[in-house]
Design a protein around this motif. Sequence first.
Motif, mmCIF file in Angstrom:
data_model
loop_
_atom_site.group_PDB
_atom_site.id
_atom_site.type_symbol
_atom_site.label_atom_id
_atom_site.label_comp_id
_atom_site.label_asym_id
_atom_site.label_seq_id
_atom_site.Cartn_x
_atom_site.Cartn_y
_atom_site.Cartn_z
ATOM 1 N N TYR A 44 0.854 -1.200 0.000
ATOM 2 C CA TYR A 44 0.000 0.000 0.000
ATOM 3 C C TYR A 44 0.891 1.251 0.000
ATOM 4 N N ASN B 109 -3.616 1.613 11.184
ATOM 5 C CA ASN B 109 -3.965 2.744 10.320
ATOM 6 C C ASN B 109 -5.151 2.366 9.436
ATOM 7 N N HIS C 64 0.841 3.659 2.050
ATOM 8 C CA HIS C 64 1.118 4.072 3.428
ATOM 9 C C HIS C 64 1.087 2.828 4.317
ATOM 10 N N LEU D 276 -6.804 3.347 5.546
ATOM 11 C CA LEU D 276 -6.470 4.063 4.305
ATOM 12 C C LEU D 276 -7.743 4.301 3.485
#
Length: 336
Positions: free
Chosen positions: A190, A197, A192, A199
């Motif tokens: 990905y 997290n 990030h 996304l």
Amino acid sequence: MKKKSAYNVAVVGATGAVGTEMLRILEERKFPVDRVLPLASARSAGEDVSFNGQDITVKLLEKDSFAGIDIVLFSAGADTSKEFAPLAVDAGAIVVDNSSAWRMDSHVPLVVPEVNAHALEWHNGIIANPNCSTIQMVVALQPLHKAVCIKRVVVTTFQSVSGTGKDAMEELADQSRKLMSLQESKATVYPHHIAFNCLPHIDDFLPSGYTKEEMKMVNETQKIMEDAMIQVTATTVRVPVFVSHAESINIETKRRLTANEARAILSEAPGVQVYDDPSHQIYPLQIDVAGTDAVYVGRVREDESIANGLNLWVVADNLRKGAALNAVQIAEELIR
Ligand code: A2P
């Protein structure tokens, strides 16, 4: 399809997250298999996969792989499907394709058996399996649409990394381990970090600002539910969960439905389990749903901001009902 006592079935992408599940589900549901042919790229050709207690060698996918095969389940990405599905059809097989390659082709039915099994009647050799997020949404929405006609859908998804594939599952595990032990970790699958997290980005962005994944939910829903008037707007989010997608769905309907009436309709609907008792902390959870077959609905509430609206929380195993199980159910309909 010509009736037989058992069928030769090829699985393209048999070593992947969905392909592995396809083999498992063919076995679990006792699909009448004469010969199974696992196919993949040169990266894993020669490895073994297990089917009905036997080790079967994975073969390299090639142009002439499909001789003598009756049914091919594809889950190796859209490029592979575009190139090889027509060759499988030319060789006399019927293709159930899990990629996005053929879904919006007007000559290809896009099928969720609980919703539009009748569309299988007009196939030309290829049947498309919808996007995972769309499948679980339409299984929950179709019975409500039949009852009170859905005008508009606002959906936000919470999608697990297995939807991206086995590399993404490894990346989530690896990043989680490294971040917990204060080591450096890199994002490769990905753009990030996915560990710890969320996304708001699944598939490529379009000039409109939506992602392709979001537009799949719009276009595929209208095609499967055979109603171009249903307005759908989606925000798709990747979350640090290994298996199962959750969706927060708001619907506006033509006629009013109470939350109790909606629960009653959903509890009778094919493929749906109502799991909704907030006073006992009962609502569908991604971890609990992983490895099961139903589409689970909870948190059913009337939307108090409009005259006729409902909120739902819908969870399903994206590798099973969202992909492999739906594909095998299509194959079961074909041989019925
Ligand atoms: P391989 O194991 O050889 O890479 P996932 O979605 O979990 O990443 O899995 C993708 C599946 O599709 C794997 O089985 C992978 O095989 C297979 N695959 C990917 N590209 C090709 C290709 N060009 N030809 C055949 N199989 C492919």
